[in-house]
Design an enzyme around this catalytic site. Structure first.
Site, PDB file in Angstrom:
ATOM      1  N   CYS A   1       6.170   8.512  -1.587  1.00  0.00           N
ATOM      2  CA  CYS A   1       4.855   8.380  -2.215  1.00  0.00           C
ATOM      3  C   CYS A   1       3.763   8.786  -1.227  1.00  0.00           C
ATOM      4  O   CYS A   1       3.800   8.401  -0.059  1.00  0.00           O
ATOM      5  CB  CYS A   1       4.619   6.935  -2.642  1.00  0.00           C
ATOM      6  SG  CYS A   1       5.807   6.360  -3.861  1.00  0.00           S
TER       7      CYS A   1
ATOM      8  N   CYS B   1       6.271   5.658   3.126  1.00  0.00           N
ATOM      9  CA  CYS B   1       6.955   5.212   1.904  1.00  0.00           C
ATOM     10  C   CYS B   1       8.428   5.126   2.246  1.00  0.00           C
ATOM     11  O   CYS B   1       9.104   6.148   2.376  1.00  0.00           O
ATOM     12  CB  CYS B   1       6.724   6.191   0.757  1.00  0.00           C
ATOM     13  SG  CYS B   1       7.674   5.781  -0.727  1.00  0.00           S
TER      14      CYS B   1
END
Lengths: 115, 214, 96
Positions: free
Chosen positions: B121, B116
């Site tokens: 994430c 990410c």
């Protein structure tokens, strides 16, 4: 500082493709206060007080210096708090008074967290 | 542990890192204040916070390993997982909350790796919280540009005949890699296969362990 | 096979504020790997606004397209989820 994309306006958190050193492999266990921050984020956002993007927006606006000098969950509690104040869940004055009261309980996390 | 109050124990009954005894920091002070205000305002309860911590603590790479091992041994499940990984993992009994998951299958010619670049994430509702390196500037910056150099730092060297597919978790989906099943595991049951599936192999920075290394 | 690909160019805009389109992909051309959503626009969610539901596309880019033909492994790829308002139809970036 090499190979920074030349786009004016690129923001600090938008890191893909930037130059950086070796991936650090040190790992720490999460402490209780960090897990509590994580839980507060999940609970408050799932109840609609703010969104993950609201959290990210504040983290991004905190800037690169915060990324370099604060820990992950230090940045998270700052961003959670900012979103909760923006959502009107409590006021800055309420937070200020509570933080003062917390600090008066003791000098360690354990003491300050015990009402 | 002089401040070993009962509510500072982890769900397993063991104390957390002994930061209770360290000087209170400004941000810890804020966490306590925010938590108490949320409870007073009726947004949540102490019990709900503890329950959420327990829920997160219960999530671990072992859950993902069970999913991968089943995909290795159950053709229908593999197909379901590749079609809709959220539904397949829920059907298997894992509480992944609202997470939308995509499973990425490694093959002889494809190696998937997840990053990410904008934040961190991670499929936390299946695998638990991400390792620190996943959130580092180095991993977030370099993986999309020089994934094979990053992989080499994790001890993974792939032939030129393998295509590396980097997946940048930029929006609403989360990703879990299905590593290749190691050779020498014919006839193994899913529970035994799961012991070969590492966290890193499901991020794409590792391979599944081989039987002799397990 | 590549003739069937639906190519898209990521808008090269550089606005301030919260967006989920990485800058290293802006102006780059990739092909749609799959279509997802609709999902609420994070550029509105971030400010506590009612968010418009938008298609979200997984777009696949070659390393050559993103980092230049001299990159070490030009046929390796990057997939990213891009909201539809950041995308516009495009021609294939390179002759096969």
């Amino acid at each position: 500082m090499t190979e920074k994309p030349s786009f004016a306006g690129q923001r600090w958190h938008d890191m893909g493709g930037g130059a950086a050193g070796a991936v650090p492999k040190d790992q720490h266990d999460f402490s209780l206060w960090e897990k509590r921050v994580d839980a507060l984020m999940i609970i408050a956002s799932s109840q609609g007080h703010f969104t993950v993007d609201g959290l990210r927006r504040v983290l991004e606006d905190m800037g690169e210096e915060a990324f370099e000098t604060m820990t992950y969950y230090e940045r998270w509690i700052a961003a959670v708090n900012q979103n909760l104040i923006e959502a009107g869940v409590y006021t800055t004055a309420e937070l200020a008074q509570r933080m003062t009261a917390v600090a008066a309980r003791g000098t360690t996390y354990g003491e300050a967290a015990s009402e | 542990m002089p401040h070993d109050h009962h509510d500072h124990l982890s769900p397993s009954g063991h104390p957390y890192r002994p930061d209770d005894d360290h000087p209170l920091t400004y941000w810890q002070q804020m966490e306590i204040a925010v938590r108490e205000l949320l409870i007073e305002k009726g947004v949540t309860t102490a019990a709900a916070i503890n329950a959420q911590i327990e829920t997160m603590d219960a999530r671990s790479p072992a859950h993902g390993a069970a999913v991968v091992a089943r995909a290795w041994t159950d053709h229908d499940f593999r197909a379901a997982l590749l079609k809709d990984a959220s539904a397949a993992t829920r059907d298997m009994g894992f509480d992944i909350g609202p997470m939308r998951l995509i499973a990425l299958e490694n093959t002889d010619t494809i190696h998937n790796i997840v990053v990410c670049t904008l934040c961190s994430c991670y499929p936390r509702n299946l695998l638990g919280l991400p390792p620190d390196w996943y959130k580092s500037r180095a991993y977030r910056s370099r993986t999309v540009k020089e994934p094979r150099k990053v992989l080499a730092e994790f001890g993974v060297t792939l032939p030129d005949s393998t295509t590396v597919r980097v997946h940048d978790s930029t929006a609403d989906m989360r990703y879990v890699v299905i590593p290749q099943r190691p050779a020498g595991t014919d006839g193994w049951q899913a529970d035994d296969l799961a012991t070969l599936v590492t966290r890193d192999s499901m991020i794409g920075t590792g391979l599944a362990k081989t039987p002799d290394a397990a | 096979m590549s003739n069937d690909r639906q190519y898209m160019r990521v808008r090269a805009d550089m606005p301030p504020g919260h967006v989920r389109t990485p800058s290293y992909l802006r102006g780059k051309i990739g092909w749609v790997e799959r279509t997802l959503g609709p999902f609420p626009n994070p550029e509105q969610l971030a400010y506590g606004l009612n968010a418009q539901a938008l298609p979200l596309l997984r777009v696949r880019f070659s390393m050559a397209e993103v980092w230049g033909a001299a990159t070490a492994h030009p046929n390796d790829t990057i997939d990213a989820e891009i909201y539809s308002h950041w995308l516009e139809p495009a021609e294939a970036p390179h002759a096969p």
